[in-house]
Design a protein around this motif. Structure first.
Motif, PDB file in Angstrom:
ATOM      1  N   GLY A 222      53.912  53.402  64.202  1.00 14.07           N
ATOM      2  CA  GLY A 222      54.107  53.970  62.879  1.00 14.07           C
ATOM      3  C   GLY A 222      53.826  55.458  62.858  1.00 14.07           C
ATOM      4  N   PHE A 223      52.784  55.894  63.570  1.00 20.75           N
ATOM      5  CA  PHE A 223      52.436  57.318  63.663  1.00 20.75           C
ATOM      6  C   PHE A 223      53.596  58.123  64.236  1.00 20.75           C
ATOM      7  N   TRP A 224      54.168  57.655  65.351  1.00 23.88           N
ATOM      8  CA  TRP A 224      55.238  58.415  65.997  1.00 23.88           C
ATOM      9  C   TRP A 224      56.546  58.339  65.219  1.00 23.88           C
ATOM     10  N   PHE A 395      63.746  70.701  68.452  1.00 25.70           N
ATOM     11  CA  PHE A 395      64.213  69.750  69.464  1.00 25.70           C
ATOM     12  C   PHE A 395      63.090  69.296  70.386  1.00 25.70           C
ATOM     13  N   VAL A 396      62.107  70.144  70.602  1.00 28.62           N
ATOM     14  CA  VAL A 396      60.966  69.756  71.444  1.00 28.62           C
ATOM     15  C   VAL A 396      60.216  68.594  70.809  1.00 28.62           C
ATOM     16  N   LEU A 397      60.001  68.678  69.499  1.00 25.24           N
ATOM     17  CA  LEU A 397      59.247  67.629  68.804  1.00 25.24           C
ATOM     18  C   LEU A 397      60.049  66.333  68.723  1.00 25.24           C
ATOM     19  N   TRP A 398      61.356  66.433  68.532  1.00 27.12           N
ATOM     20  CA  TRP A 398      62.163  65.208  68.511  1.00 27.12           C
ATOM     21  C   TRP A 398      62.118  64.496  69.866  1.00 27.12           C
ATOM     22  N   ALA A 399      62.159  65.258  70.940  1.00 23.46           N
ATOM     23  CA  ALA A 399      62.120  64.654  72.278  1.00 23.46           C
ATOM     24  C   ALA A 399      60.797  63.920  72.502  1.00 23.46           C
ATOM     25  N   ILE A 400      59.697  64.566  72.124  1.00 25.52           N
ATOM     26  CA  ILE A 400      58.383  63.936  72.282  1.00 25.52           C
ATOM     27  C   ILE A 400      58.287  62.677  71.419  1.00 25.52           C
ATOM     28  N   GLY A 401      58.688  62.784  70.153  1.00 24.53           N
ATOM     29  CA  GLY A 401      58.566  61.664  69.224  1.00 24.53           C
ATOM     30  C   GLY A 401      59.411  60.471  69.625  1.00 24.53           C
ATOM     31  N   ALA A 402      60.661  60.713  70.004  1.00 26.56           N
ATOM     32  CA  ALA A 402      61.542  59.601  70.378  1.00 26.56           C
ATOM     33  C   ALA A 402      61.017  58.878  71.614  1.00 26.56           C
ATOM     34  N   THR A 403      60.489  59.630  72.562  1.00 32.50           N
ATOM     35  CA  THR A 403      59.918  59.013  73.769  1.00 32.50           C
ATOM     36  C   THR A 403      58.743  58.101  73.415  1.00 32.50           C
ATOM     37  N   GLN A 404      57.881  58.562  72.526  1.00 29.03           N
ATOM     38  CA  GLN A 404      56.722  57.772  72.126  1.00 29.03           C
ATOM     39  C   GLN A 404      57.117  56.549  71.291  1.00 29.03           C
ATOM     40  N   ILE A 405      58.133  56.669  70.463  1.00 29.88           N
ATOM     41  CA  ILE A 405      58.611  55.509  69.696  1.00 29.88           C
ATOM     42  C   ILE A 405      59.095  54.425  70.655  1.00 29.88           C
TER      43      ILE A 405
END
Length: 434
Positions: A222-224, A395-405
């Protein structure tokens, strides 16, 4: 015997809580259309201007876990009253601010008061509505509360140009005073008592509650989700959308305000649809969020790669797609609710709510720094090329977030299979493995 909540009373309490959240969003977003005016009023640079939002969001994010613990301990009514009082006082102070440090301190307390509203309203929803209606009421709370951002767009633009800085912000602060009285009179923590207190937690109890909430992969998922979906629309609405559209894309002030309004209307439009989808297919909540993240990132890539200024229709598509991130972020709260016991829901909600605002403050700060870096000395305003660099930081934050999801949805599904095989089979549509 516990008295069942009365539907009419539940709806009335929710409407008052929603109104408080609406005004909190209005106060939070009121600087979005005043960014250029604030830069002139306080004679500050882009990075200093972004500090307003970074500070406000940092305080909001850092307050989420303490607020969750406070709600679990003292009940949502008391915390909501305290937050409304702080928020109203801070906005009134901001109206009279005539120096950068004074204004910063006022926005600090705007962040404190703002942080104490949303978690309280979600707790009231959990208490007063049946389980089958909680996803819908949660989405409605989020999307209707965003009408405060609409009020902070076109009406606030008009108020600033017509009434001036001080009177415009006094008018918004007055709304908080009215709602403080309404909350005091109407809101109840339960059908049995006006205020309900939870068990007293010492340091060890607080540590155990936080540890149990954070260790559950459903809370982290949920956080990510919240981290990945919310920040683009938040940063546009709170600070950088108006300068981006006016100086980066060459639009008029009125058109920029209209685009921000369209974004909020998009948030509202997608909310009920997403609520229906996650209620009907809870197993695919993370898939829905990943699709939304991919859509937002792709649309931004098209706008930033467009030769020269993007056409108006493309910018409309951008704000509509970014608006999807608002209700998608609310899916994270549904993961927290279904992954934690009732007595720990507010703590988990606070943890999850940190995600999007940590991402938002990081993005807001990066945009300000990159704009200063790419804007030549002596140049008035920010060139379009500087905005291309600055907005690409997302785009950096989207890459990190999608990986963690992707990572935590696998862990969350494995945890559900271990803890409740029947529910795992029911949601996934597959037999329990031997």
């Amino acid at each position: 015997m516990t008295a069942p909540p009365r539907p009419a009373q539940a709806m009335t309490i929710w409407l008052v809580g929603l109104a408080v959240y609406f005004v909190a969003v209005l106060h939070r977003s009121s600087l979005g259309v005043a960014g250029l005016l604030a830069a002139e009023r306080f004679d500050i640079s882009a990075s200093q201007l972004s500090t307003f939002v970074v500070l406000q969001l940092l305080i909001y994010a850092l307050m989420q876990v303490p607020v969750g613990l406070l709600v679990d301990r003292f009940g949502p009514r008391r915390v909501l009253l305290t937050g409304t009082l702080i928020l109203t006082s801070a906005q009134l102070s901001f109206a009279f601010a005539d120096s950068y440090l004074w204004a910063l301190s006022a926005r600090f307390f705007v962040g404190v008061g703002d942080a104490m509203t949303f978690v309280c309203v979600l707790r009231l929803v959990t208490t007063w509505f049946p389980i089958r209606r909680i996803p819908l009421m949660t989405q409605l709370t989020g999307v209707l509360g965003q009408l405060g951002a609409v009020a902070a767009a076109v009406p606030m633009t008009w108020a600033l140009s017509t009434l001036g800085w001080t009177h415009a912000y006094i008018a918004t602060a007055a709304l908080g005073g009215v709602l403080l009285v309404a909350t005091l009179v109407v809101v109840r923590d339960s059908a049995e008592a006006r205020s309900v207190s939870g068990p007293m937690l010492g340091l060890a109890g607080i540590k155990d509650s936080l540890k149990a909430s954070w260790e559950h992969p459903g809370t982290r998922l949920g956080f990510w989700m919240h981290f990945s979906t919310q920040f683009s629309a938040t940063v546009l609405g709170l600070l950088w959308g108006y300068p981006f559209f006016v100086e980066g894309q060459g639009l008029s002030s009125a058109t920029a305000g209209l685009l921000l309004t369209v974004m909020v209307l998009s948030i509202m439009a997608f909310g009920p649809t997403f609520a229906w989808l996650i209620t009907r297919w809870p197993w695919h909540r993370s898939t829905l969020v990943l699709l939304v993240v991919a859509s937002i990132a792709t649309t931004w890539a098209v706008v930033l790669a467009w030769p020269g200024a993007a056409p108006l229709w493309m910018l409309v598509v951008l704000v509509v797609i970014c608006g999807m991130g608002g209700p998608a972020s609310m899916v994270g709260f549904d993961l927290g609710r279904t992954s934690n016991p009732v007595f720990r829901v507010s703590t988990a909600t606070g943890i999850i709510n940190q995600g999007g605002f940590l991402a938002s403050l990081t993005t807001a700060a990066l945009i300000g720094l990159l704009l200063d870096w790419r804007t030549p000395d002596g140049v008035s305003g920010y060139p379009a090329e500087a905005f291309t660099w600055a907005m690409s930081a997302q785009f950096v934050l989207w890459a990190i977030g999608a990986t963690q999801i992707w990572r935590y949805r696998r862990k969350g599904r494995a945890r559900l299979l271990r803890d409740d095989p029947e529910l795992w089979s029911q949601q996934s549509g597959r037999p329990v493995p031997n």
